[in-house]
Write an enzyme that holds these catalytic residues in place. Structure first.
Site, PDB file in Angstrom:
ATOM      1  N   ASP A  17       0.838  -1.207   0.000  1.00 24.69           N
ATOM      2  CA  ASP A  17       0.000   0.000   0.000  1.00 24.69           C
ATOM      3  C   ASP A  17       0.872   1.256   0.000  1.00 24.69           C
ATOM      4  OD1 ASP A  17      -2.398   1.365  -0.045  1.00 24.69           O
ATOM      5  OD2 ASP A  17      -2.644   1.339   2.132  1.00 24.69           O
ATOM      6  N   HIS A  34       2.106   3.401  -9.158  1.00 27.80           N
ATOM      7  CA  HIS A  34       1.941   1.958  -9.393  1.00 27.80           C
ATOM      8  C   HIS A  34       3.119   1.400 -10.203  1.00 27.80           C
ATOM      9  CE1 HIS A  34      -1.889   2.198  -7.501  1.00 27.80           C
ATOM     10  NE2 HIS A  34      -2.504   2.839  -8.478  1.00 27.80           N
ATOM     11  N   LEU A 128      10.894 -20.379  -5.430  1.00 28.58           N
ATOM     12  CA  LEU A 128       9.978 -19.476  -4.717  1.00 28.58           C
ATOM     13  C   LEU A 128       8.596 -19.578  -5.335  1.00 28.58           C
ATOM     14  CD1 LEU A 128       9.598 -17.009  -2.689  1.00 28.58           C
ATOM     15  CD2 LEU A 128      10.019 -15.547  -4.681  1.00 28.58           C
TER      16      LEU A 128
END
Ligand code: IPE
Ligand code: IPE
Ligand code: MG
Length: 241
Positions: A17, A34, A128
């Site tokens: 955020d 973003h 991962l």
């Protein structure tokens, strides 16, 4: 690296955020924040690989984020397609297996096929597991799991619900990090966060770096996870019954 392997959480979940505020501070459009957020995420994936973290789950777009201005929503959709076109090669080179978690019905065919292609091309990677929650909501996940069981006529138990959830391929998060200074969950992994350790950072997501990740891991390492037991039971002085 500041932390030893034994205390590194296996599964780290992050609410990324603060992109909009990062952009606003610089008089830039929100989408510029973003874009920086994608770069921060890229660095974060590398940092997780370097620390031996097994699963990284990030909140990229919530069920509620459709309520944002339409140019921001379409900008985010474009950004995901672009980021995948740029990064899938590097995910493969680094052994990263990507999954998109969320309701795909509302996406355009272009977005849907980009997600499927990235998933299938990285499916055999083992270093991962990287879950990107995209049009995800914790309530959506619980409801879709219950619907799945009901349609199969299966009994609803904690175990059957857990197995029907969109995140059933990974264990629950050990550590949840939220950047951007807000102290809330915002409909992220409601079911799976039951016993996660929580870490809130005032850093805006585009500013999140290795040092901040290490701070969160150090905080995690200093916590005693009791899972309902007493401290004596946890330290091994008393055996659980
Ligand atoms: C998080 O950053 C990214 C998404 C929700 C897509 P925000 O866009 O929420 O940034 P702030 O909270 O407005 O700063
Ligand atoms: C949570 O951030 C969702 C994502 C990071 C994708 P929001 O910015 O949407 O959360 P609220 O609105 O502040 O609760
Ligand atoms: Mg926000």
């Amino acid at each position: 690296m500041a932390t030893s392997a034994s205390i590194v959480p296996h599964h780290v979940a992050i609410v990324m955020d603060g992109n909009g505020r990062w952009a606003k501070k610089r008089y830039l459009p929100r989408i510029a924040g973003h874009k920086q957020g994608v770069d921060a995420l890229s660095r974060c994936v590398k940092a997780c690989l370097a620390r031996g973290i097994g699963v990284l789950t990030v909140f990229a777009f919530s069920s509620e984020n459709w309520n944002r201005p339409s140019e921001e929503v379409s900008g985010l959709m474009d950004l995901v397609v672009l980021a995948l076109a740029k990064k899938v090669q590097s995910l493969n080179a680094n052994g990263v297996q990507i999954h998109f978690i969320g309701d795909r019905q509302r996406f355009s065919e272009r977005v849907r096929s980009a997600l499927v292609q990235a998933e299938s091309s990285t499916a055999n990677n083992q270093r991962l597991v990287f879950n990107v929650c995209f049009n995800y909501g914790g309530r959506w996940d619980i409801a879709q799991a219950a619907q799945k069981l009901a349609s199969r006529g299966e009994a609803i138990t904690e175990l059957s619900l857990d197995r029907a959830m969109a995140m059933s391929h990974v264990p629950d998060p050990d550590l949840l990090i939220r950047t951007g200074g807000e102290l809330r969950i915002s409909n992220f992994l409601l079911w799976q966060l039951a016993y996660s350790e929580l870490y809130f950072s005032d850093k805006l997501w585009p500013e999140f770096d290795e040092a901040e990740l290490d701070k969160a891991i150090a905080a995690f390492a200093s916590r005693e996870r009791r899972f309902g037991q007493t401290p004596e039971q946890v330290s091994g002085l008393l055996h659980p019954t």
